[in-house]
Design a protein around this motif. Structure first.
Motif, short mmCIF file in Angstrom:
data_model
loop_
_atom_site.label_atom_id
_atom_site.label_comp_id
_atom_site.label_asym_id
_atom_site.label_seq_id
_atom_site.Cartn_x
_atom_site.Cartn_y
_atom_site.Cartn_z
N PRO B 144 0.72 -1.15 0.00
CA PRO B 144 -0.07 0.03 0.15
C PRO B 144 0.97 1.18 -0.13
O PRO B 144 1.83 1.58 0.91
CB PRO B 144 -0.76 -0.15 1.19
N ARG B 154 -2.78 5.20 3.08
CA ARG B 154 -2.25 4.35 1.92
C ARG B 154 -3.13 3.37 1.98
O ARG B 154 -3.16 2.28 2.82
CB ARG B 154 -0.81 3.78 2.29
N LEU B 156 -3.86 1.25 -1.23
CA LEU B 156 -3.71 0.48 -2.42
C LEU B 156 -2.45 0.32 -2.87
O LEU B 156 -1.85 1.28 -2.62
CB LEU B 156 -4.80 0.77 -3.34
N ASP B 244 -7.27 -5.03 -7.10
CA ASP B 244 -6.89 -5.42 -5.76
C ASP B 244 -8.05 -6.64 -5.66
O ASP B 244 -7.56 -7.78 -4.98
CB ASP B 244 -7.23 -4.22 -4.72
N PRO B 257 -4.87 -2.33 2.65
CA PRO B 257 -3.81 -1.85 3.42
C PRO B 257 -2.99 -3.22 4.08
O PRO B 257 -1.99 -3.02 4.71
CB PRO B 257 -4.41 -1.23 4.56
#
Lengths: 358, 358
Positions: B144, B154, B156, B244, B257
């Motif tokens: 991330p 953060r 991704l 993701d 994360p």
């Protein structure tokens, strides 16, 4: 001033219009559902405001109200459909349903469509997969309005991609995005209001940056997502190119600058390499990859984690793909759909022309 | 000053390093090929410069040199692989080959991978499909570093997507892009040179815009493609989210994360919901959609049309996805790969440590 209509009333009117133009009941109902879903989800540029555009295409003999939609090629997980110049609003539903049936047997299903027309909003098709515990994918090419990086030639459409991901406890995730920085609808709003647009949305016909929305009609072009070299315009261009290739080069439709225009008064391009416009659809069973309960446990957790992350916006937290559209849907389903006076006038004219009432 | 090495010499050295760490010959050859392909294609941040990083992960017991990679779930067109904490450089090749075999039978093949590590450049895997007359797709999540719109959390990675499209007469089209506005490698270059970066690449830890590349290390975050609200940051965020989900929620890997850091000195996140990092691969036979010759006729024509469109750049014409990387490949395959002194020193240290010569 806007006037408010129930979705039921509008859907019924749209269906009657399509029937008056020679569509059968089933197909006209599917097409009406597609347009009304756009309005309900807040995508006004793709809803009933486009109805007269579809009618004009039928008048011009470019949109076939009684298409013989057929599978022309297939494997266990794929099919290619010739939409016989029919409406993409309908062909998209047919194609997505075939993708879903393929996925039931093969794990995934992928359907390319040629010889089609404008399919409305991509989400309407992709979301068909959700009740089947599948991830749905829909994309289409479109009339050329977007230029490659550092060029002002209109080579690609706003070529949208939709990915719809099912959740169990929360609203489904629905990403539905044009691969240009701004969709054409946003430009039309700026034009109507006489407002400046941000830099990075379009170039004029000499490929200079412009903040004047009217430059598009004057021969300019929309810019791919990324807007300029420093901010990754080649990525938006690459994505739009891939949508074009999957939708049209795989299916045998027209691609790039040869995609036929939506508006009936613009001539078709001569010696075009394919048939109509093209779409591409996919359906993937989540339980083709892992047990369904563990998938849902993780996707629900993903959503909870992202939704509880703070952000400096109206909600004070991260907003998920499709969240605004869901809110529009709920509100408009209850309270009705607001239509511009210009749209209402257009629909009234259409009603008179076809012996209907609006 | 840079020093120049042949790709053969470097590949041989990488392979010996991996073998010295306990990998078998076949796997170490596949991993070496992955790193060297990145250097040849000009993606220096993903090549031999990362070798010692992989070694440190093995030292820390986080990268298994002898993984038992296995299919844990499958249907005719899908599979899910548990990479047993092995190298993604290798697991990606295994997964892509399974996708290709599935596509031979079912038309398309789709493979999700859990419990993996960094897989190098996505193009190395996706391009495996090309000699089989297939379109190849590869994506991965990553540590991330990227924040959602209007947030500095953060959540991704730079989550890249690659789509590789075969051509018959021309260079293949290979789009390989991070879904952030700028990849981390570009920031590292700016940091080394002490240069300002453009607005729109990152936010500092208080989610303010910054042109100082060092703000990333100071707790800031990279921005998704689109950079800001006016320029479609929600689209880059949506794409990164979908990468993701396909890579990790479908496979059972860690997402958001919780994705483990590449660098061995950062601790793993506790109570993470999945295993390792995740990838997603696809292979689609073009003749699962239409006869192969008509496909190639159209894709060659697509390439010719776009390549002959004028643009205000160094070539005076539109540059296609993968074109610069192809040029790097040709040049570096002939003339060698330039390495920074710092990288050469690092490799020399590694050689001494393992009783090898460099």
């Amino acid at each position: 001033m806007d006037q408010q209509f129930t979705s039921e009333y509008l859907k019924d009117f749209i269906q009657k219009v399509f029937e008056a133009k020679g569509m059968n009941t089933y197909q006209s109902s599917e097409c009406a559902e597609g347009l009304i879903t756009a309005d309900l989800r807040g995508i006004d540029s793709h809803g009933v405001a486009r109805l007269s555009g579809y009618v004009r295409l039928m008048d011009a003999g470019r949109l076939n109200p009684n298409p013989n939609i057929r599978v022309v090629y297939e494997t266990p997980s794929t099919a290619t459909i010739n939409a016989d110049s029919g409406s993409g609003l309908y062909a998209g539903q047919v194609a997505m349903k075939i993708a879903i049936e393929k996925a039931k047997m093969a794990g995934t299903g992928w359907v390319a469509v040629s010889n089609s027309n404008h399919f409305g909003i991509a989400a309407h098709h992709a979301m068909l997969a959700i009740p089947h515990d599948m991830i749905g994918i829909a994309m289409t090419n479109a009339s050329p309005l977007v230029s490659p990086p550092q060029s002002s030639s209109r080579m690609l459409g706003t070529n949208p991609i939709c990915i719809a991901v099912p959740s169990r406890k929360h609203a489904h995730l629905v990403l539905d995005m044009a691969t240009s920085t701004a969709a054409n609808g946003k430009l039309e709003i700026a034009q109507r209001k006489g407002k400046e647009i941000p830099k990075g949305w379009l170039v004029d016909k000499n490929s200079n940056e412009s903040t004047n929305a009217n430059e598009l009609k004057a021969g300019g072009a929309l810019l791919p997502l990324g807007s300029d070299i420093d901010h990754g315009i080649h990525k938006g261009f690459g994505l739009a190119s891939m949508v074009d290739i999957l939708s049209a080069v795989l299916s045998g439709a027209n691609y790039g600058p040869w995609v036929p225009p939506f508006v009936s008064f613009l001539p078709l391009i001569e010696n075009s390499p394919g048939k109509g416009i093209g779409h591409f659809f996919g359906a993937m069973r989540v339980d083709a990859f892992r047990p369904i309960d563990s998938y849902y446990e993780n996707i629900d957790n993903w959503i909870e984690k992202f939704k509880s992350t703070p952000a400096n916006n109206i909600k004070g937290r991260v907003i998920l793909p499709g969240e605004f559209e869901d809110e529009f849907y709920e509100k408009r389903f209850k309270e009705g759909i607001p239509l511009h006076d210009a749209v209402v006038d257009d629909l009234k004219k259409l009603a008179t022309e076809l012996g209907l009432t609006f």
